[in-house]
Enzyme design. Structure first.
Site, mmCIF file in Angstrom:
data_model
loop_
_atom_site.group_PDB
_atom_site.id
_atom_site.type_symbol
_atom_site.label_atom_id
_atom_site.label_comp_id
_atom_site.label_asym_id
_atom_site.label_seq_id
_atom_site.Cartn_x
_atom_site.Cartn_y
_atom_site.Cartn_z
ATOM 1 C CG ASN A 190 -4.780 3.971 0.372
ATOM 2 O OD1 ASN A 190 -4.025 3.451 -0.448
ATOM 3 N ND2 ASN A 190 -4.599 3.888 1.686
ATOM 4 C CD GLU B 68 -2.291 1.266 2.946
ATOM 5 O OE1 GLU B 68 -1.773 0.609 3.870
ATOM 6 O OE2 GLU B 68 -3.353 1.916 3.072
ATOM 7 C CG ASN C 272 1.844 1.552 4.383
ATOM 8 O OD1 ASN C 272 2.318 2.655 4.140
ATOM 9 N ND2 ASN C 272 1.925 0.598 3.504
ATOM 10 C CB CYS D 75 -4.069 -1.486 4.595
ATOM 11 S SG CYS D 75 -3.140 -1.459 6.129
ATOM 12 C CE LYS E 243 -7.151 1.161 3.780
ATOM 13 N NZ LYS E 243 -5.921 1.658 4.494
HETATM 14 N N1 ING Z 1 -3.522 0.412 8.680
HETATM 15 C C1 ING Z 1 -3.978 -0.394 9.750
HETATM 16 C C2 ING Z 1 -4.577 -1.729 9.313
HETATM 17 O O1 ING Z 1 -5.760 -1.933 9.214
HETATM 18 C C3 ING Z 1 -5.225 -0.595 11.817
HETATM 19 C C4 ING Z 1 -4.868 0.332 10.700
HETATM 20 C C5 ING Z 1 -4.242 -1.340 12.477
HETATM 21 C C6 ING Z 1 -6.525 -0.730 12.148
HETATM 22 C C7 ING Z 1 -4.618 -2.216 13.499
HETATM 23 C C8 ING Z 1 -6.919 -1.609 13.174
HETATM 24 C C9 ING Z 1 -5.942 -2.356 13.857
HETATM 25 O O2 ING Z 1 -3.755 -2.612 9.153
HETATM 26 C C10 ING Z 1 -4.114 0.776 7.515
HETATM 27 N N2 ING Z 1 -3.378 1.551 6.702
HETATM 28 O O3 ING Z 1 -5.233 0.445 7.203
#
Ligand code: ING
Length: 308
Positions: free
Chosen positions: A106, A46, A193, A168, A123
């Site tokens: 995105n 991503e 990411n 992601c 996204k």
């Molecule tokens: N990053 C994270 C993901 O879903 C996140 C945000 C991390 C949400 C952990 C919930 C828990 O992997 C992105 N860029 O979506």
């Protein structure tokens, strides 16, 4: 046997000061490795071209827009497309897309072996928030800088296989895989990411994050009898660590390849698309087994509605 040798090209950190040209040079180095290993397709993360800028609070739209691409390919990425075409390798990578009519997504794209863009995904599931959150250890402003994708979860025939993309946070939502599964998807490519630490739960360990990432992708693979390739941008970006953990999961939900570092690293696997057939024809023969008359809540409701 419909074998596609797939490379998951994990990227290490990209600093705020790094140029797109420097990043593309790293991507080409991974592509060179992929060619040596006989890859047919290479998947990048991503927002591959820049640092994960949604961690930064910005109010000047010109500064925000500086992280976006207005055309693809463009001057910075043309060498990557040229190199991939020269090798006859299809590629997929994510980037911030600004459309001619001013929308911000995105986005990820997929090419064929000749370097033609055959698929685009924007996204859908944007995590985080849109206003500065003083409660968080760091910001996650995807809802501020991007609009939710407007293309749904499309699937394309490429290299004699049905391929789809996600990005992601999408990987955490079963609907993502099922909508593609209902189109016959055999390969889901997704970049991520993911911060190594939870901005709202600082004592959450990395092993839990890796577990949830693996769980989400292997479940999606198994429950839709498809391959899932999840590729990280990892490492410390200007003091903000991103988790690695890139994997290739087979249609039985087994992890068949896993990155070992949090830097630029290529993992590969010869993926036989025909391995999807048994699951799709038996336990996950959707036509024979699904009971859609009982699934109405899934699209009728957004949040929880408790029974009276
Ligand atoms: N990053 C994270 C993901 O879903 C996140 C945000 C991390 C949400 C952990 C919930 C828990 O992997 C992105 N860029 O979506």
């Amino acid at each position: 046997m419909r074998e596609i040798v797939i490379g998951a090209a994990q990227m290490g950190p990209i600093q705020k000061a790094d140029t797109r040209e420097a990043v593309v040079a790293r991507m080409i180095a991974l592509l060179d490795q992929a060619a040596e290993k006989g890859c047919d397709l290479v998947v990048f993360p991503e927002l591959t071209l820049t640092t994960f800028f949604p961690r930064w609070w910005m109010e000047d739209q010109a500064e925000v827009d500086s992280w976006f691409e207005t055309e693809m390919p463009n001057a910075a990425t043309q060498p990557l497309f040229d190199k991939a075409k020269g090798y006859g390798i299809a590629i997929s990578f994510g980037y911030a897309e600004k459309t001619p009519d001013g929308h911000h997504y995105n986005t990820s794209i997929l090419t064929d072996r000749e370097g033609n863009i055959v698929g685009k995904y924007r996204k859908v599931h944007l995590p985080g928030h849109s206003e500065y959150d003083t409660e968080r250890a760091f910001q996650h402003l995807e809802k501020r800088y991007f609009e939710p994708g407007d293309l749904g979860f499309p699937v394309w025939k490429n290299m004699d296989a049905w391929m789809g993309m996600a990005i992601c946070n999408d990987r955490r939502w079963p609907e993502t895989y099922r909508v593609m599964g209902l189109q016959g998807v055999e390969l889901v490519m997704l970049g991520y990411n993911t911060p190594s630490v939870n901005s709202q739960m600082s004592d959450e360990g990395l092993e839990k994050r890796i577990y949830h990432s693996d769980l989400s992708m292997t479940a999606g693979a198994y429950q839709n009898a498809c391959w899932v390739v999840g590729v990280a941008k990892a490492g410390d970006e200007d003091g903000h660590p991103l988790m690695a953990g890139s994997i290739i999961a087979d249609p039985n939900g087994f992890v068949v390849a896993r990155a070992e570092t949090d830097g630029d690293e290529l993992i590969t696997h010869a993926c036989d698309m025909d391995l999807c057939n048994f699951g799709k024809e038996t336990i996950f023969d959707f036509k024979r087994h699904r009971r859609v008359e009982h699934y109405g809540r899934i699209t009728a409701q957004t949040g929880v509605e408790y029974p009276e």
